[in-house]
Design a protein around this motif. Structure first.
Motif, PDB file in Angstrom:
ATOM      1  N   LEU A  99      -0.677 -12.038  10.894  1.00 61.27           N
ATOM      2  CA  LEU A  99      -0.816 -10.587  11.003  1.00 61.27           C
ATOM      3  C   LEU A  99       0.411  -9.880  10.429  1.00 61.27           C
ATOM      4  O   LEU A  99       0.297  -8.845   9.758  1.00 61.27           O
ATOM      5  N   LEU A 100       1.584 -10.446  10.686  1.00 54.97           N
ATOM      6  CA  LEU A 100       2.810  -9.874  10.125  1.00 54.97           C
ATOM      7  C   LEU A 100       2.772  -9.902   8.606  1.00 54.97           C
ATOM      8  O   LEU A 100       3.132  -8.924   7.939  1.00 54.97           O
ATOM      9  N   TRP A 101       2.309 -11.019   8.040  1.00 55.88           N
ATOM     10  CA  TRP A 101       2.211 -11.123   6.588  1.00 55.88           C
ATOM     11  C   TRP A 101       1.189 -10.139   6.021  1.00 55.88           C
ATOM     12  O   TRP A 101       1.340  -9.639   4.895  1.00 55.88           O
ATOM     13  N   ALA A 102       0.141  -9.856   6.766  1.00 58.77           N
ATOM     14  CA  ALA A 102      -0.835  -8.858   6.321  1.00 58.77           C
ATOM     15  C   ALA A 102      -0.170  -7.482   6.203  1.00 58.77           C
ATOM     16  O   ALA A 102      -0.418  -6.735   5.244  1.00 58.77           O
ATOM     17  N   TYR A 103       0.695  -7.156   7.168  1.00 63.32           N
ATOM     18  CA  TYR A 103       1.428  -5.890   7.088  1.00 63.32           C
ATOM     19  C   TYR A 103       2.421  -5.893   5.923  1.00 63.32           C
ATOM     20  O   TYR A 103       2.606  -4.873   5.246  1.00 63.32           O
ATOM     21  N   ILE A 104       3.064  -7.026   5.683  1.00 60.80           N
ATOM     22  CA  ILE A 104       4.030  -7.123   4.588  1.00 60.80           C
ATOM     23  C   ILE A 104       3.360  -6.908   3.244  1.00 60.80           C
ATOM     24  O   ILE A 104       3.978  -6.422   2.282  1.00 60.80           O
ATOM     25  N   ALA A 105       2.073  -7.246   3.150  1.00 61.91           N
ATOM     26  CA  ALA A 105       1.348  -7.068   1.883  1.00 61.91           C
ATOM     27  C   ALA A 105       1.250  -5.600   1.485  1.00 61.91           C
ATOM     28  O   ALA A 105       1.090  -5.284   0.302  1.00 61.91           O
ATOM     29  N   ILE A 106       1.357  -4.681   2.455  1.00 61.56           N
ATOM     30  CA  ILE A 106       1.193  -3.252   2.152  1.00 61.56           C
ATOM     31  C   ILE A 106       2.291  -2.735   1.221  1.00 61.56           C
ATOM     32  O   ILE A 106       1.986  -2.195   0.142  1.00 61.56           O
ATOM     33  N   PRO A 107       3.574  -2.854   1.580  1.00 61.55           N
ATOM     34  CA  PRO A 107       4.595  -2.343   0.648  1.00 61.55           C
ATOM     35  C   PRO A 107       4.595  -3.071  -0.694  1.00 61.55           C
ATOM     36  O   PRO A 107       4.915  -2.468  -1.720  1.00 61.55           O
ATOM     37  N   VAL A 115      -7.722  -6.371   5.403  1.00 62.18           N
ATOM     38  CA  VAL A 115      -6.735  -6.110   4.352  1.00 62.18           C
ATOM     39  C   VAL A 115      -7.415  -5.570   3.097  1.00 62.18           C
ATOM     40  O   VAL A 115      -6.900  -4.655   2.438  1.00 62.18           O
ATOM     41  N   MET A 116      -8.575  -6.107   2.763  1.00 56.74           N
ATOM     42  CA  MET A 116      -9.289  -5.645   1.573  1.00 56.74           C
ATOM     43  C   MET A 116      -9.689  -4.175   1.707  1.00 56.74           C
ATOM     44  O   MET A 116      -9.570  -3.399   0.747  1.00 56.74           O
TER      45      MET A 116
END
Length: 306
Positions: free
Chosen positions: A92-100, A150-151
């Motif tokens: 889940l943390l990595w999913a948030y990191i994908a945003i920036p 995420v998509m």
């Protein structure tokens, strides 16, 4: 801001004023009908339009940050709805990191990486990170829900942001395209509700969204096509027939986005996705149409003119 961008913002807020006056008139003429939901939709669209107006009228770094925050809030809201495993905190943390990272690629105008980062690299990375945890229970279910979130909340919404950095365009072109997309998506949402409320008889998909009618869908799509034809030559490089085609696309796609999110909420067992927006649930309740209209509009426009 350029004069044409100022005029476009005036058009956008004028349409909202017209919508607000319309619901007031309808309430007075038909007091026996419940217009609360439409009133809440218009109120919420005021907030959304103000945010998008700020996003397109500020420097690029601030603009992309605003869009990234929208994606963050949407993803956060989605993740609070779906059941997640205790072991998935790192994915889940990595999913948030994908945003920036996704919005950084937009900022440097790396088009190819913008297109493949989430659908390919994030798609492959998140299950790998979940496997390393060693929890096999509900693995496929958790991976699928995370990917879908995420998509929709990051990849799909980021297409709105990329409109502001399209190559070989005048500085005001991107903001005008965002205004065109948001205005048509907003008007389609309101028009489908109005047509359905006034003339709706035939239910389209009653098990998913019992208030959606064929009359509302057709009336909303027709209204959106007319507005697209009216505004296309002013705000976009589209010609008349291209504008009508895009209006049809946005009208149908907005309807699909709305009912798909309704199906998701029914599956989860909630009425609204959250309480962030005043009077009408969460941010996903208002961005559901844009999740579908943004990428489709972007790629049709890119194919035709870029």
């Amino acid at each position: 801001m350029s004069p044409i961008l100022i005029r476009a913002l005036v058009i956008m807020f004028t349409l909202l004023i017209v919508a607000s006056i319309t619901i007031r008139v309808l309430s007075l003429r038909s007091p026996d009908k419940d217009w609360t939901e439409l009133r809440q939709r218009i109120t919420t669209w005021w907030w959304i339009v103000i945010v998008f107006a700020l996003a397109i009228s500020t420097p690029r770094a601030i603009s992309l940050t605003i869009f990234a925050i929208i994606s963050f809030l949407a993803l956060k809201e989605y993740l609070t709805l779906i059941p997640t495993r205790r072991s998935d905190h790192m994915p889940l943390l990595w999913a948030y990191i994908a945003i920036p990272i996704q919005y950084y690629f937009i900022g440097i105008e790396w088009y190819s990486m913008f297109l493949v980062f989430i659908p390919v690299y994030v798609f492959l990375f998140l299950p790998m990170r979940m496997v390393l945890i060693g929890d096999n229970k509900s693995f496929l279910h958790s991976a699928a829900m995370l990917h879908w979130g995420v998509m929709t909340t990051v990849f799909a919404i980021s297409h709105v942001a990329y409109l502001t950095v399209l190559p070989d365009s005048a500085p005001e072109t991107g903001p005008l395209l965002v205004i065109f997309l948001v205005v048509l998506t907003e008007c389609n949402d309101i028009a489908q509700y109005l047509w359905g409320k006034s003339f709706g008889r035939i239910k389209v998909i009653p098990k998913v969204s019992p208030n959606k009618t064929l009359e509302g869908l057709l009336g909303g799509v027709a209204t959106t096509m007319f507005l697209a034809w009216l505004l296309g030559g002013i705000l976009t490089p589209l010609n008349g027939w291209e504008s009508i085609l895009v209006g049809l696309l946005i009208g149908v796609a907005g309807f699909i986005g709305d009912v798909v999110m309704s199906a998701v909420k029914r599956d989860i067992g909630v009425k609204d996705s959250g309480k962030l927006l005043p009077g009408h649930g969460g941010i996903l309740d208002r961005l559901d149409s844009l999740i579908y209209t943004a990428p489709l509009f972007f790629h049709v426009l890119y194919y035709l003119h870029y």
